[in-house]
Design a protein around this motif. Structure first.
Motif, PDB file in Angstrom:
ATOM      1  N   MET A  81       0.824  -1.214   0.000  1.00 32.28           N
ATOM      2  CA  MET A  81       0.000   0.000   0.000  1.00 32.28           C
ATOM      3  C   MET A  81       0.853   1.256   0.000  1.00 32.28           C
ATOM      4  SD  MET A  81      -3.289  -1.012   2.401  1.00 32.28           S
ATOM      5  CE  MET A  81      -2.356  -1.717   3.773  1.00 32.28           C
ATOM      6  N   LEU A  82       2.001   1.217   0.668  1.00 33.46           N
ATOM      7  CA  LEU A  82       2.887   2.382   0.691  1.00 33.46           C
ATOM      8  C   LEU A  82       3.461   2.683  -0.689  1.00 33.46           C
ATOM      9  CD1 LEU A  82       4.902   1.830   4.006  1.00 33.46           C
ATOM     10  CD2 LEU A  82       2.997   3.404   3.618  1.00 33.46           C
ATOM     11  N   GLU A  83       3.579   1.667  -1.539  1.00 32.25           N
ATOM     12  CA  GLU A  83       4.152   1.856  -2.865  1.00 32.25           C
ATOM     13  C   GLU A  83       3.107   2.231  -3.910  1.00 32.25           C
ATOM     14  OE1 GLU A  83       7.353   1.993  -3.078  1.00 32.25           O
ATOM     15  OE2 GLU A  83       7.440   1.429  -0.956  1.00 32.25           O
ATOM     16  N   ARG A  84       1.838   2.221  -3.540  1.00 35.13           N
ATOM     17  CA  ARG A  84       0.788   2.608  -4.479  1.00 35.13           C
ATOM     18  C   ARG A  84       0.847   4.120  -4.749  1.00 35.13           C
ATOM     19  NH1 ARG A  84      -3.876  -0.671  -5.219  1.00 35.13           N
ATOM     20  NH2 ARG A  84      -5.035   1.270  -5.571  1.00 35.13           N
ATOM     21  N   PRO A  85       0.605   4.551  -6.000  1.00 33.21           N
ATOM     22  CA  PRO A  85       0.637   5.995  -6.302  1.00 33.21           C
ATOM     23  C   PRO A  85      -0.474   6.772  -5.608  1.00 33.21           C
ATOM     24  CG  PRO A  85      -0.150   4.723  -8.196  1.00 33.21           C
ATOM     25  CD  PRO A  85       0.380   3.728  -7.206  1.00 33.21           C
ATOM     26  N   ASP A  86      -1.548   6.087  -5.200  1.00 34.08           N
ATOM     27  CA  ASP A  86      -2.659   6.770  -4.533  1.00 34.08           C
ATOM     28  C   ASP A  86      -2.590   6.645  -3.005  1.00 34.08           C
ATOM     29  OD1 ASP A  86      -3.208   4.081  -4.363  1.00 34.08           O
ATOM     30  OD2 ASP A  86      -5.286   4.228  -5.067  1.00 34.08           O
ATOM     31  N   CYS A  87      -1.432   6.224  -2.483  1.00 32.99           N
ATOM     32  CA  CYS A  87      -1.290   6.105  -1.030  1.00 32.99           C
ATOM     33  C   CYS A  87      -1.444   7.493  -0.396  1.00 32.99           C
ATOM     34  CB  CYS A  87       0.075   5.525  -0.678  1.00 32.99           C
ATOM     35  SG  CYS A  87       0.311   5.246   1.092  1.00 32.99           S
ATOM     36  N   PRO A  88      -2.317   7.650   0.611  1.00 29.42           N
ATOM     37  CA  PRO A  88      -2.677   8.978   1.122  1.00 29.42           C
ATOM     38  C   PRO A  88      -1.760   9.535   2.207  1.00 29.42           C
ATOM     39  CG  PRO A  88      -4.017   7.335   2.218  1.00 29.42           C
ATOM     40  CD  PRO A  88      -3.135   6.583   1.247  1.00 29.42           C
ATOM     41  N   VAL A  89      -0.534   9.052   2.339  1.00 36.21           N
ATOM     42  CA  VAL A  89       0.351   9.550   3.397  1.00 36.21           C
ATOM     43  C   VAL A  89       1.566  10.233   2.782  1.00 36.21           C
ATOM     44  CG1 VAL A  89      -0.401   7.770   5.012  1.00 36.21           C
ATOM     45  CG2 VAL A  89       1.633   7.375   3.619  1.00 36.21           C
ATOM     46  N   SER A  90       2.218  11.086   3.555  1.00 33.78           N
ATOM     47  CA  SER A  90       3.366  11.846   3.069  1.00 33.78           C
ATOM     48  C   SER A  90       4.579  10.942   2.859  1.00 33.78           C
ATOM     49  CB  SER A  90       3.731  12.946   4.071  1.00 33.78           C
ATOM     50  OG  SER A  90       4.261  12.378   5.258  1.00 33.78           O
ATOM     51  N   GLU A  91       5.554  11.450   2.106  1.00 30.09           N
ATOM     52  CA  GLU A  91       6.756  10.669   1.842  1.00 30.09           C
ATOM     53  C   GLU A  91       7.535  10.419   3.134  1.00 30.09           C
ATOM     54  OE1 GLU A  91       8.942   8.256  -0.396  1.00 30.09           O
ATOM     55  OE2 GLU A  91       7.176   9.370  -1.086  1.00 30.09           O
ATOM     56  N   GLY A  92       7.551  11.428   4.023  1.00 31.24           N
ATOM     57  CA  GLY A  92       8.228  11.234   5.299  1.00 31.24           C
ATOM     58  C   GLY A  92       7.579  10.138   6.119  1.00 31.24           C
ATOM     59  N   THR A  93       6.230  10.081   6.096  1.00 32.20           N
ATOM     60  CA  THR A  93       5.509   9.027   6.810  1.00 32.20           C
ATOM     61  C   THR A  93       5.824   7.672   6.203  1.00 32.20           C
ATOM     62  OG1 THR A  93       3.713  10.553   7.384  1.00 32.20           O
ATOM     63  CG2 THR A  93       3.221   8.194   7.477  1.00 32.20           C
ATOM     64  N   LYS A  94       5.898   7.611   4.885  1.00 29.77           N
ATOM     65  CA  LYS A  94       6.246   6.345   4.222  1.00 29.77           C
ATOM     66  C   LYS A  94       7.631   5.879   4.659  1.00 29.77           C
ATOM     67  CE  LYS A  94       3.550   7.167  -0.018  1.00 29.77           C
ATOM     68  NZ  LYS A  94       3.640   7.359  -1.483  1.00 29.77           N
ATOM     69  N   LEU A 105       2.485  10.168  16.087  1.00 28.56           N
ATOM     70  CA  LEU A 105       1.934  11.445  15.650  1.00 28.56           C
ATOM     71  C   LEU A 105       1.425  11.358  14.218  1.00 28.56           C
ATOM     72  CD1 LEU A 105       4.581  13.867  17.198  1.00 28.56           C
ATOM     73  CD2 LEU A 105       2.285  13.386  18.046  1.00 28.56           C
ATOM     74  N   ASN A 106       2.157  10.639  13.366  1.00 30.01           N
ATOM     75  CA  ASN A 106       1.708  10.444  11.990  1.00 30.01           C
ATOM     76  C   ASN A 106       0.383   9.693  11.952  1.00 30.01           C
ATOM     77  OD1 ASN A 106       4.052  11.655  11.064  1.00 30.01           O
ATOM     78  ND2 ASN A 106       5.093   9.738  10.609  1.00 30.01           N
ATOM     79  N   PHE A 107       0.251   8.692  12.815  1.00 28.27           N
ATOM     80  CA  PHE A 107      -0.973   7.888  12.852  1.00 28.27           C
ATOM     81  C   PHE A 107      -2.166   8.753  13.240  1.00 28.27           C
ATOM     82  CE2 PHE A 107      -4.074   4.922  14.562  1.00 28.27           C
ATOM     83  CZ  PHE A 107      -3.990   3.840  13.699  1.00 28.27           C
ATOM     84  N   ASP A 108      -1.989   9.567  14.277  1.00 27.97           N
ATOM     85  CA  ASP A 108      -3.097  10.413  14.729  1.00 27.97           C
ATOM     86  C   ASP A 108      -3.469  11.437  13.660  1.00 27.97           C
ATOM     87  OD1 ASP A 108      -4.938  11.236  16.879  1.00 27.97           O
ATOM     88  OD2 ASP A 108      -3.805  13.094  16.822  1.00 27.97           O
ATOM     89  N   ARG A 109      -2.453  12.029  13.021  1.00 30.09           N
ATOM     90  CA  ARG A 109      -2.739  13.006  11.970  1.00 30.09           C
ATOM     91  C   ARG A 109      -3.466  12.349  10.800  1.00 30.09           C
ATOM     92  NH1 ARG A 109       1.888  13.820  10.756  1.00 30.09           N
ATOM     93  NH2 ARG A 109       1.994  12.624   8.823  1.00 30.09           N
ATOM     94  N   THR A 110      -3.022  11.150  10.404  1.00 32.24           N
ATOM     95  CA  THR A 110      -3.605  10.476   9.247  1.00 32.24           C
ATOM     96  C   THR A 110      -5.032  10.028   9.507  1.00 32.24           C
ATOM     97  OG1 THR A 110      -1.396   9.712   8.585  1.00 32.24           O
ATOM     98  CG2 THR A 110      -3.272   8.586   7.607  1.00 32.24           C
ATOM     99  N   ILE A 111      -5.287   9.488  10.687  1.00 34.24           N
ATOM    100  CA  ILE A 111      -6.644   9.023  10.981  1.00 34.24           C
ATOM    101  C   ILE A 111      -7.624  10.194  11.006  1.00 34.24           C
ATOM    102  CG2 ILE A 111      -6.647   9.108  13.527  1.00 34.24           C
ATOM    103  CD1 ILE A 111      -7.932   6.342  13.507  1.00 34.24           C
ATOM    104  N   CYS A 112      -7.153  11.361  11.454  1.00 34.63           N
ATOM    105  CA  CYS A 112      -8.005  12.568  11.455  1.00 34.63           C
ATOM    106  C   CYS A 112      -8.233  13.076  10.041  1.00 34.63           C
ATOM    107  CB  CYS A 112      -7.373  13.663  12.310  1.00 34.63           C
ATOM    108  SG  CYS A 112      -7.383  13.307  14.078  1.00 34.63           S
ATOM    109  N   GLU A 113      -7.179  13.062   9.215  1.00 33.71           N
ATOM    110  CA  GLU A 113      -7.309  13.539   7.841  1.00 33.71           C
ATOM    111  C   GLU A 113      -8.237  12.653   7.025  1.00 33.71           C
ATOM    112  OE1 GLU A 113      -3.343  13.647   6.387  1.00 33.71           O
ATOM    113  OE2 GLU A 113      -2.856  15.579   7.304  1.00 33.71           O
TER     114      GLU A 113
END
Length: 305
Positions: free
Chosen positions: A56-69, A103-111
């Motif tokens: 999922m991290l390698e998918r072009p539509d993955c909704p997380v930032s490169e730093g999070t990846k 912190l990334n997890f909390d930000r992503t779940i909210c977004e």
């Protein structure tokens, strides 16, 4: 994710790194599965297996930032290692990765699903409940990693640039400052990477280095040193071509900090000029002895703009 954090923070558990890396990996997998199911994307492969976090991290539509990846790739590497090796006892050395993961997890779940699902109340002090004294901080910094841990540590940053490693989504950065305060108010506070406060910390409260020691050479010094170390004549004109070619500084003398490559160059606001590091001298001396690289630098056109 809450279970991963609670386990890590439990004083009676000595298997912290192992448990956190496994549970956090599962938490992120479930989170992204839910995202793709809501967007009508199948989470199953042709063999009936659900998509792995890596896939999922390698998918072009993955909704997380490169730093999070990058953070999750590092976490996966740790998780893979704990299948074969006991890594406990060095948990503090990867605190920054784990804190960023929370912190990334909390930000992503909210977004993705709304602020009502925020885990901030549960994760606001994730991985760090106790106050740390200066002596404890020094002890962590001087801790010697075992060889197998050093090998894993090296793999985590393999192939990454300094900018990627410095990304607050990859690993969390904490600035410790000495302030006049009562003992009851002394504490360590975590700041979300995307907030203005975090940006101010990143831009202002950086480790101080004496520019006179880290960047001791003026442009004329660099020209002379490179000329002496190479057989090909190196002039001030060539030096200007070089810093423009490598984009180590802007052309004016009122630069923004992000426009200056701190590894090679620094700006002195008092003197309104630039000075350069030994790394810059070494780089130019190396490139000036290579005909192809030398010709590329010489090809840079200088004009008044």
């Amino acid at each position: 994710m809450i279970l991963a954090v609670q386990t890590f923070n439990s004083p009676g558990v000595n298997f912290k790194t192992e448990v956190f890396s496994v549970l956090a990996n599962i938490a992120w997998t479930y989170l992204l599965h839910q995202h793709y199911e809501r967007t009508k994307v199948s989470i199953y492969n042709s063999d009936g297996q659900s998509l792995s976090l890596t896939a999922m991290l390698e998918r072009p539509d993955c909704p997380v930032s490169e730093g999070t990846k990058n953070n999750l790739r590092a976490l996966k590497l740790i998780r893979d290692k704990v299948e074969h090796h006991l890594l406990g006892g060095v948990d503090p050395d990867w605190h920054a990765l784990y804190q960023a993961c929370c912190l990334n997890f909390d930000r992503t779940i909210c977004e993705l699903f709304g602020d009502r699902l925020s885990l901030s109340s549960e994760l606001s002090l994730a991985l760090q409940f106790a106050r740390m004294e200066i002596g404890q901080l020094g002890s962590v910094q001087s801790h010697q990693l075992p060889k197998k841990i050093k090998a894993v540590d090296a793999q985590l940053a393999e192939g990454m640039t300094d900018e990627q490693i410095a990304d607050l989504h990859y690993q969390f950065g904490v600035v410790y400052t000495l302030t006049s305060t009562s003992k009851s108010k002394a504490h360590i506070r975590f700041v979300l990477p995307d907030t203005p406060e975090a940006e101010a910390i990143e831009n202002i409260l950086v480790k101080y280095k004496d520019a006179g020691k880290s960047h001791p050479f003026r442009a004329s010094d660099v020209t002379k040193l490179v000329d002496e170390r190479t057989e090909e004549k190196f002039t001030s004109h060539n030096h200007t071509q070089a810093w423009r070619f490598h984009k180590v500084r802007p052309r004016n003398f009122k630069p923004e900090s992000k426009q200056v490559n701190g590894k090679f160059c620094t700006y002195h606001s008092l003197h309104k000029d630039y000075s350069y590091s030994q790394d810059w001298v070494d780089l130019l001396a190396s490139e000036w002895t290579d005909p192809k690289k030398r010709n590329k630098i010489k090809a840079v056109k200088l004009n008044k703009s």
